[in-house]
Design an enzyme around this catalytic site. Structure first.
Site, PDB file in Angstrom:
ATOM      1  N   SER A  54      45.589  30.995  41.814  1.00 34.46           N
ATOM      2  CA  SER A  54      46.445  31.511  41.064  1.00 34.46           C
ATOM      3  C   SER A  54      47.185  32.699  41.641  1.00 34.46           C
ATOM      4  O   SER A  54      48.374  32.702  41.583  1.00 34.46           O
ATOM      5  CB  SER A  54      46.129  31.791  39.682  1.00 34.46           C
ATOM      6  OG  SER A  54      47.271  32.268  38.832  1.00 34.46           O
ATOM      7  N   GLY A  59      50.879  35.605  42.538  1.00 33.06           N
ATOM      8  CA  GLY A  59      50.769  37.058  42.867  1.00 33.06           C
ATOM      9  C   GLY A  59      49.750  37.730  41.655  1.00 33.06           C
ATOM     10  O   GLY A  59      49.512  36.868  40.797  1.00 33.06           O
ATOM     11  N   GLN A  62      48.857  41.237  36.416  1.00 29.82           N
ATOM     12  CA  GLN A  62      48.258  42.421  35.952  1.00 29.82           C
ATOM     13  C   GLN A  62      47.726  43.423  36.601  1.00 29.82           C
ATOM     14  O   GLN A  62      46.846  43.208  37.461  1.00 29.82           O
ATOM     15  CB  GLN A  62      47.573  41.701  34.590  1.00 29.82           C
ATOM     16  CG  GLN A  62      46.877  42.990  33.756  1.00 29.82           C
ATOM     17  CD  GLN A  62      45.779  42.444  32.895  1.00 29.82           C
ATOM     18  OE1 GLN A  62      45.475  41.309  33.098  1.00 29.82           O
ATOM     19  NE2 GLN A  62      45.462  43.564  31.822  1.00 29.82           N
ATOM     20  N   GLU A 105      37.789  44.144  37.693  1.00 27.95           N
ATOM     21  CA  GLU A 105      36.788  43.875  38.780  1.00 27.95           C
ATOM     22  C   GLU A 105      37.210  42.370  39.128  1.00 27.95           C
ATOM     23  O   GLU A 105      37.274  41.960  40.442  1.00 27.95           O
ATOM     24  CB  GLU A 105      35.468  44.059  38.860  1.00 27.95           C
ATOM     25  CG  GLU A 105      34.648  43.763  39.837  1.00 27.95           C
ATOM     26  CD  GLU A 105      33.248  44.421  40.086  1.00 27.95           C
ATOM     27  OE1 GLU A 105      32.493  43.853  40.814  1.00 27.95           O
ATOM     28  OE2 GLU A 105      32.932  45.220  39.121  1.00 27.95           O
ATOM     29  N   ARG A 106      37.159  41.405  38.388  1.00 27.72           N
ATOM     30  CA  ARG A 106      37.394  39.905  38.755  1.00 27.72           C
ATOM     31  C   ARG A 106      38.617  39.681  39.627  1.00 27.72           C
ATOM     32  O   ARG A 106      38.616  38.927  40.231  1.00 27.72           O
ATOM     33  CB  ARG A 106      37.319  39.112  37.386  1.00 27.72           C
ATOM     34  CG  ARG A 106      36.850  37.438  37.839  1.00 27.72           C
ATOM     35  CD  ARG A 106      36.738  36.914  36.365  1.00 27.72           C
ATOM     36  NE  ARG A 106      37.801  36.963  35.757  1.00 27.72           N
ATOM     37  CZ  ARG A 106      38.630  35.810  35.411  1.00 27.72           C
ATOM     38  NH1 ARG A 106      38.198  34.873  36.059  1.00 27.72           N
ATOM     39  NH2 ARG A 106      39.511  35.906  34.658  1.00 27.72           N
ATOM     40  N   ARG A 107      39.709  40.293  38.966  1.00 26.48           N
ATOM     41  CA  ARG A 107      40.953  40.118  39.640  1.00 26.48           C
ATOM     42  C   ARG A 107      40.842  40.886  40.933  1.00 26.48           C
ATOM     43  O   ARG A 107      41.659  40.317  42.050  1.00 26.48           O
ATOM     44  CB  ARG A 107      42.195  40.918  38.814  1.00 26.48           C
ATOM     45  CG  ARG A 107      42.622  40.127  37.693  1.00 26.48           C
ATOM     46  CD  ARG A 107      43.346  40.563  36.503  1.00 26.48           C
ATOM     47  NE  ARG A 107      42.747  41.646  35.608  1.00 26.48           N
ATOM     48  CZ  ARG A 107      43.235  42.815  35.444  1.00 26.48           C
ATOM     49  NH1 ARG A 107      43.901  43.479  35.953  1.00 26.48           N
ATOM     50  NH2 ARG A 107      42.477  43.610  34.463  1.00 26.48           N
ATOM     51  N   ASN A 139      35.221  42.788  29.467  1.00 28.73           N
ATOM     52  CA  ASN A 139      34.439  41.576  29.690  1.00 28.73           C
ATOM     53  C   ASN A 139      34.065  40.569  28.239  1.00 28.73           C
ATOM     54  O   ASN A 139      34.093  39.274  28.290  1.00 28.73           O
ATOM     55  CB  ASN A 139      32.866  41.924  30.405  1.00 28.73           C
ATOM     56  CG  ASN A 139      33.029  42.118  32.074  1.00 28.73           C
ATOM     57  OD1 ASN A 139      33.825  41.362  32.664  1.00 28.73           O
ATOM     58  ND2 ASN A 139      32.647  43.438  32.288  1.00 28.73           N
TER      59      ASN A 139
END
Length: 306
Positions: A54, A59, A62, A105-107, A139
């Site tokens: 995605s 891009g 956020q 962190e995931r992003r 989370n």
């Protein structure tokens, strides 16, 4: 009107939601390090790949929230096409600063998979306690933590920062009972924690097993639950029965439940009724059949001869 504190309404409760005064800036992906207080132990690789796809397409919309931690020599990486998607036109911070993630962190990891050289960030300065709180609430809001990770994060807030269960509950927007029940999960024996983490039992099952004081009984109960695929309600009822029985009787009940589970597996394998009887010196296995054809089928499944 002053903003209320706490985390129940999201990250903006501690860090004002991407306020314009702070500004969104662009930093090198390699200049960012993970949040050392991140409560999540692992990130699902499949969902990370989906997010990366995605980001390649649209891009990184956020921005991440980071804090400057110390000067560092960071080599500027070439800014490719992916960088333009993540934050074209944004101001760039100096490249000799190291940043630590507060939230996102995931992003950030997905952005690396997507090949971005830089990412949009909002730079804030927060205390270590806030770093843990923000990572925890992010989370929780995304349901990214398993039960044990959530429990460990709650306990860390209490142990390292001296918060009470009430204070933790207010900060994460939960009730005190929810926080208390969550932290109790950490008292379970390791095999039950493993079953919970692997999804073999639910948090409801685990809470029910906590009703048994001894680790030995909890582990016996786990065996009965998993072998018989008991529901949470059935598990709660079993625990109530065990608590009402003398200890010697509980062991008999547990053994009886295990025998019934073995009977069912025999019946599934042979396709007919099977009865088990245990005695002090052994026992009997009775296999029922109702026709010559059924006897032949049972014979073939046990002996395997034509």
């Amino acid at each position: 009107m002053p903003r209320k504190g706490g985390l129940g309404k999201g990250l903006g409760a501690l860090i004002p939601a991407a306020d314009e005064a702070a500004g969104v800036t662009e930093v090198l992906v390699g200049a960012i390090t993970p949040n050392p207080h991140q409560p999540r132990a692992a990130i699902d690789q499949a969902t990370l790949e989906e997010l990366a796809a995605s980001i390649r397409e649209h891009g990184l919309i956020q921005p991440l929230i980071v804090m400057a931690v110390q000067p560092a020599e960071i080599t500027d990486a070439p800014r490719g096409k992916a960088q333009g998607k993540s934050g074209a036109g944004l101001a760039a911070l100096p490249s000799n600063i190291q940043y630590q993630l507060i939230a996102g962190e995931r992003r950030w990891r997905a952005a690396q998979l997507a090949g971005l050289s830089t990412v949009p960030v909002i730079v804030k300065q927060v205390a270590p306690q806030q770093m843990l709180e923000l990572a925890l609430v992010e989370n929780l809001q995304r349901a990214d933590l398993n039960s044990l990770e959530t429990a460990a994060a709650y306990k860390q807030l209490m142990d390292e920062f001296g918060l009470t269960q009430d204070q933790v509950a207010r900060r994460v927007g939960k009730s005190r009972v929810v926080v208390a029940n969550s932290v109790r999960l950490l008292r379970l024996p390791a095999p039950i924690k493993a079953s919970l983490a692997e999804g073999k039992i639910s948090e409801g099952h685990a809470r029910a097993l906590l009703g048994l004081e001894k680790d030995e009984l909890q582990l016996r109960a786990l065996t009965v639950v998993t072998r018989n695929a008991l529901s949470v309600r059935q598990t709660e009822e079993m625990v109530r029965r065990w608590l009402a029985e003398p200890k010697a009787k509980v062991k008999q009940v547990a053994a009886s439940a295990e025998m019934r589970a073995i009977e069912r597996r025999f019946q599934q394998a042979l396709g007919t009724r099977v009865d088990l009887f245990r005695s002090k010196k052994g026992g009997r296995v009775i296999i029922h059949y109702y026709s010559d054809e059924e006897l032949d089928t049972i014979y073939q499944r046990i002996v395997g001869e034509e």
